[in-house]
Motif scaffolding. Structure first.
Motif, mmCIF file in Angstrom:
data_model
loop_
_atom_site.group_PDB
_atom_site.id
_atom_site.type_symbol
_atom_site.label_atom_id
_atom_site.label_comp_id
_atom_site.label_asym_id
_atom_site.label_seq_id
_atom_site.Cartn_x
_atom_site.Cartn_y
_atom_site.Cartn_z
ATOM 1 N N PHE A 197 37.928 42.775 40.524
ATOM 2 C CA PHE A 197 36.569 42.224 40.484
ATOM 3 C C PHE A 197 36.442 41.235 39.320
ATOM 4 O O PHE A 197 35.916 40.129 39.482
ATOM 5 C CB PHE A 197 35.566 43.377 40.328
ATOM 6 C CG PHE A 197 34.165 42.940 40.035
ATOM 7 C CD1 PHE A 197 33.366 42.385 41.024
ATOM 8 C CD2 PHE A 197 33.641 43.084 38.757
ATOM 9 C CE1 PHE A 197 32.071 41.980 40.748
ATOM 10 C CE2 PHE A 197 32.346 42.680 38.471
ATOM 11 C CZ PHE A 197 31.568 42.130 39.469
ATOM 12 N N PHE A 198 36.955 41.634 38.163
ATOM 13 C CA PHE A 198 36.888 40.750 36.987
ATOM 14 C C PHE A 198 37.626 39.439 37.251
ATOM 15 O O PHE A 198 37.229 38.384 36.785
ATOM 16 C CB PHE A 198 37.491 41.434 35.756
ATOM 17 C CG PHE A 198 36.622 42.539 35.189
ATOM 18 C CD1 PHE A 198 35.249 42.508 35.312
ATOM 19 C CD2 PHE A 198 37.194 43.616 34.534
ATOM 20 C CE1 PHE A 198 34.453 43.511 34.800
ATOM 21 C CE2 PHE A 198 36.413 44.632 34.008
ATOM 22 C CZ PHE A 198 35.038 44.585 34.150
ATOM 23 N N GLN A 199 38.736 39.527 38.012
ATOM 24 C CA GLN A 199 39.490 38.319 38.349
ATOM 25 C C GLN A 199 38.656 37.422 39.257
ATOM 26 O O GLN A 199 38.570 36.222 39.044
ATOM 27 C CB GLN A 199 40.782 38.692 39.095
ATOM 28 C CG GLN A 199 41.755 39.511 38.284
ATOM 29 C CD GLN A 199 42.612 38.650 37.377
ATOM 30 O OE1 GLN A 199 42.569 37.435 37.463
ATOM 31 N NE2 GLN A 199 43.353 39.276 36.482
ATOM 32 N N VAL A 200 38.034 38.060 40.254
ATOM 33 C CA VAL A 200 37.281 37.288 41.245
ATOM 34 C C VAL A 200 36.076 36.608 40.610
ATOM 35 O O VAL A 200 35.790 35.446 40.888
ATOM 36 C CB VAL A 200 36.845 38.207 42.422
ATOM 37 C CG1 VAL A 200 35.861 37.495 43.337
ATOM 38 C CG2 VAL A 200 38.073 38.634 43.210
ATOM 39 N N VAL A 201 35.367 37.343 39.739
ATOM 40 C CA VAL A 201 34.148 36.767 39.151
ATOM 41 C C VAL A 201 34.448 35.952 37.895
ATOM 42 O O VAL A 201 33.537 35.531 37.192
ATOM 43 C CB VAL A 201 33.085 37.844 38.820
ATOM 44 C CG1 VAL A 201 32.656 38.600 40.049
ATOM 45 C CG2 VAL A 201 33.592 38.797 37.733
ATOM 46 N N ASP A 202 35.752 35.765 37.625
ATOM 47 C CA ASP A 202 36.121 34.946 36.468
ATOM 48 C C ASP A 202 35.632 35.519 35.154
ATOM 49 O O ASP A 202 35.181 34.776 34.273
ATOM 50 C CB ASP A 202 35.550 33.530 36.621
ATOM 51 C CG ASP A 202 36.569 32.622 37.230
ATOM 52 O OD1 ASP A 202 37.749 32.997 37.215
ATOM 53 O OD2 ASP A 202 36.163 31.551 37.716
ATOM 54 N N ALA A 203 35.675 36.831 35.034
ATOM 55 C CA ALA A 203 35.275 37.428 33.753
ATOM 56 C C ALA A 203 36.203 36.897 32.669
ATOM 57 O O ALA A 203 37.389 36.683 32.929
ATOM 58 C CB ALA A 203 35.372 38.935 33.845
ATOM 59 N N PRO A 255 39.543 39.730 31.895
ATOM 60 C CA PRO A 255 39.762 40.715 32.970
ATOM 61 C C PRO A 255 40.713 41.830 32.570
ATOM 62 O O PRO A 255 40.728 42.893 33.169
ATOM 63 C CB PRO A 255 40.371 39.880 34.105
ATOM 64 C CG PRO A 255 40.883 38.651 33.464
ATOM 65 C CD PRO A 255 40.050 38.402 32.261
ATOM 66 N N LYS A 303 41.952 27.326 39.121
ATOM 67 C CA LYS A 303 41.659 27.810 40.477
ATOM 68 C C LYS A 303 41.322 26.688 41.446
ATOM 69 O O LYS A 303 41.030 26.947 42.614
ATOM 70 C CB LYS A 303 40.522 28.827 40.424
ATOM 71 C CG LYS A 303 40.993 30.131 39.794
ATOM 72 C CD LYS A 303 40.031 31.229 39.943
ATOM 73 C CE LYS A 303 40.631 32.502 39.359
ATOM 74 N NZ LYS A 303 39.630 33.522 39.110
ATOM 75 N N ASN A 356 37.227 27.206 37.303
ATOM 76 C CA ASN A 356 36.628 26.642 38.519
ATOM 77 C C ASN A 356 35.960 25.288 38.272
ATOM 78 O O ASN A 356 35.195 24.813 39.107
ATOM 79 C CB ASN A 356 35.587 27.606 39.093
ATOM 80 C CG ASN A 356 36.245 28.768 39.800
ATOM 81 O OD1 ASN A 356 37.197 28.578 40.529
ATOM 82 N ND2 ASN A 356 35.768 29.982 39.542
#
Lengths: 366, 226
Positions: A325-331, A334, A143, A183
């Motif tokens: 959401f899982f993608q955004v918070v880097d779960a 996901p 990312k 990240n």
């Protein structure tokens, strides 16, 4: 084609006319799906990471947990840092700094989180990471593509960023299990820099050291060396502890998931009986439609539309949002939301077939 | 050469259940209904007249025998039956007269929704208005069907049966639980349908209804007695 859509929409209308019941069941299924998704994220992440630790288990790696006695200040013994450097140079150990690197410099690595690794054995231990080689070198997380940072400076040495990791790359850290790297900037630093690090950075490097197939004497020497500087470490054999931890996680996860599945099945059972009641109440409407030319295909589409309105559409949207959401918070996993969505789809098809059979056989006996 | 019947039953038998629970509702019934005639089907409760009407209305499959529409034997697969019901028959059932929580308009358009080819939206609208006017309910177009009286509900069911301009109207106890004035109004509608050339077959207990028909058929213990 239009008549097919008309029937599906008619089924939606059936659900909308019973919106309070439909809403309650949609809510219950949504809650169960959400909790199951989160549980699955956890389990998939743990399992993936523990699978990644296989190489460490086979090499009987020893890791350490720090113990800080009350009132005592820890410090770092230079001899022990040198001892660790020798072990790393002989490829008998590796270490990492995750949290404490460049704490005094907010611009360190362009302000991005880092993972600093010491040890030429690392690419061999974690080949799936496809990390850069040879050290010194650095790679950026997936990312961070497009960021203008091209090198990192540690203890005065400029280390070039040469590559980008594949998306979803995760590093197995015995302390925190899976460490997502999307990240982060991952730096492979030369061991000569170990002694040049700040004390807090060195302390973390000592704590995170992983000794590979060490003799009891090696472990003793390392633990007692650290203890001399006031850093008390408790050794753990990954082969023993991780296997046990793996079993514990699997057991806890299994129980968690079985519990959630049980809840989901109960919700489905309640939903099925409610759907059955609805179809009984709608019997008059369905019968009239049959009397005036509705075929089993029409009935099937109408019932499918009703079930989709309650079971599939709200949950589908919710699971899609959860996946985002899982993608955004880097779960770490996901795709768990997609798995739950798939399970919901199977449940929908099962309910659809069951309901159509029930309604049509009931109508035939007239 | 005799007149070709519009609806015909040949040796129709209908048996419910199997083994010990088996019950014969209709026994080898043969009958012919001609275009433009009104036939009353009478008989005590449980004699099999409703079952016979359902078989003739292609709602129930006969255990034995055959049903012919305009001289052609009916194929009993679901799709053929549905198509024939939609095209040729209008069935009025006391129990399934209206869909309670739908408007009168939505109750009436149902046969047009399954017509093949499906009429245009304008035609659906025009035909719905026309049949509702015929049964005297054009004022109730957007009204919820559950707000109507017993007679008005029955008229909605008749409007629905008429909207596809079928050749045969089959009505199961259409005047049950209605007062004398309303019975006459409903019968006037059926006689108007008959006058237009459609056949009307009414299962009833009511002598006042039967007397207005051209023929009375009696069903006793599943047998037809003319």
């Amino acid at each position: 084609m239009i008549f097919l859509l008309h029937e599906v929409w008619g089924g939606f209308g059936m659900a909308l006319r019973r919106w309070p019941t439909a809403l309650v069941f949609a809510g219950m299924i949504a809650v169960a799906s959400t909790v199951l998704s989160f549980a699955l994220v956890d389990v998939l992440a743990q399992v993936a990471v523990l699978k990644g630790a296989k190489e460490l288990r086979e090499r009987h790696a020893v890791v350490f947990t720090p113990y800080y006695p009350y009132g005592m200040e820890s410090s770092v013994d230079d001899h022990t840092v040198k001892y660790l450097k020798d072990l790393i140079d002989r490829q008998k150990a590796y270490t990492a700094v995750v949290h404490n690197m460049g704490l005094d410099d907010p611009n360190f690595a362009g302000g991005h989180p880092t993972l600093v690794l010491f040890g030429d054995i690392i690419p061999e231990l974690f080949p799936e990471l496809k990390i850069c080689d040879p050290a010194p070198c650095a790679v950026r997380g997936a990312k961070l593509t497009g960021q203008d940072i091209d090198s990192v400076i540690i203890a005065g040495e400029r280390i070039p960023i040469v590559n980008t990791l594949s998306p979803g790359a995760t590093f197995f850290d015995p302390g925190v299990a899976g460490l997502p790297l999307d990240n982060r900037i991952v730096i492979r630093a030369p061991t000569k820099l170990l002694s040049l690090l700040q004390p807090i950075e060195r302390e973390e490097a000592l704590v995170r050291a992983v000794l590979l197939s060490p003799s009891p004497e090696d472990v003793d020497a390392y633990v007692s060396g650290c203890a001399k500087g006031g850093l008390f470490l408790i050794p753990q054999d990954v082969a023993v502890d991780q296997a046990q931890k793996f079993r514990q996680i699997m057991m806890a996860s299994a129980m968690y998931i079985v519990g959630m599945l049980g809840f989901l099945i109960l919700v489905f059972a309640a939903f099925m009986s409610s759907a059955r009641l609805t179809f009984l109440e709608e019997r008059r409407a369905l019968k009239i439609r049959q009397m005036y030319g509705a075929t089993p295909l029409h009935m099937m589409l109408r019932i499918g539309g009703f079930l989709a309105a309650v079971l599939l559409v709200p949950q589908g949207m919710l699971l899609f949002l959860m996946w985002m959401f899982f993608q955004v918070v880097d779960a770490p996993a996901p795709e768990a939301a997609l798995w739950v969505g798939l399970a919901l789809l199977f449940a929908y098809v099962f309910l659809w077939i069951f309901s159509v059979r029930e309604v049509l056989s009931r109508e035939e006996s007239g | 050469m005799g007149v070709k019947p519009i609806l015909e039953a040949r040796n129709v038998t209908k048996v419910y259940g199997h083994g010990r629970t088996q019950a014969v509702a209709v026994r080898a019934v043969s009958l012919r209904i001609l275009a433009g005639e009104c036939v009353a089907l009478m008989g005590p409760s449980g004699s099999g007249k409703s079952t016979l009407l359902k078989v003739l209305g292609l709602i129930l499959r006969p255990t034995e025998g055959s049903v012919l529409i305009r001289g052609e034997e009916v194929a009993w697969d679901e799709f053929s039956r549905a198509r024939l019901r939609n095209k040729f028959l209008g069935y009025i059932d006391q129990e399934f007269a209206i869909i309670e929580n739908e408007s009168v308009e939505r109750n009436v358009v149902i046969p047009l929704q399954y017509a093949n080819p499906r009429p245009s939206r304008q035609e659906i609208w025009a035909r719905t208005r026309r049949v509702l006017k015929e049964v005297g309910l054009d004022w109730a177009l957007k009204k919820n069907a559950s707000q109507l009286s017993g007679g008005e509900r029955q008229r909605v069911a008749i409007a629905r049966a008429l909207v596809n301009e079928p050749m045969v109207i089959l009505a199961d106890e259409p005047t049950a639980a209605l007062d004398g004035k309303t019975v006459q109004e409903i019968m006037a509608l059926f006689l108007a349908i008959k006058a237009r050339g459609a056949a009307v077959l009414i299962a009833t207990h009511d002598d006042r209804v039967a007397k207005q028909c051209d023929r009375i058929l009696r069903v006793i213990d599943g047998h037809l007695v003319e």
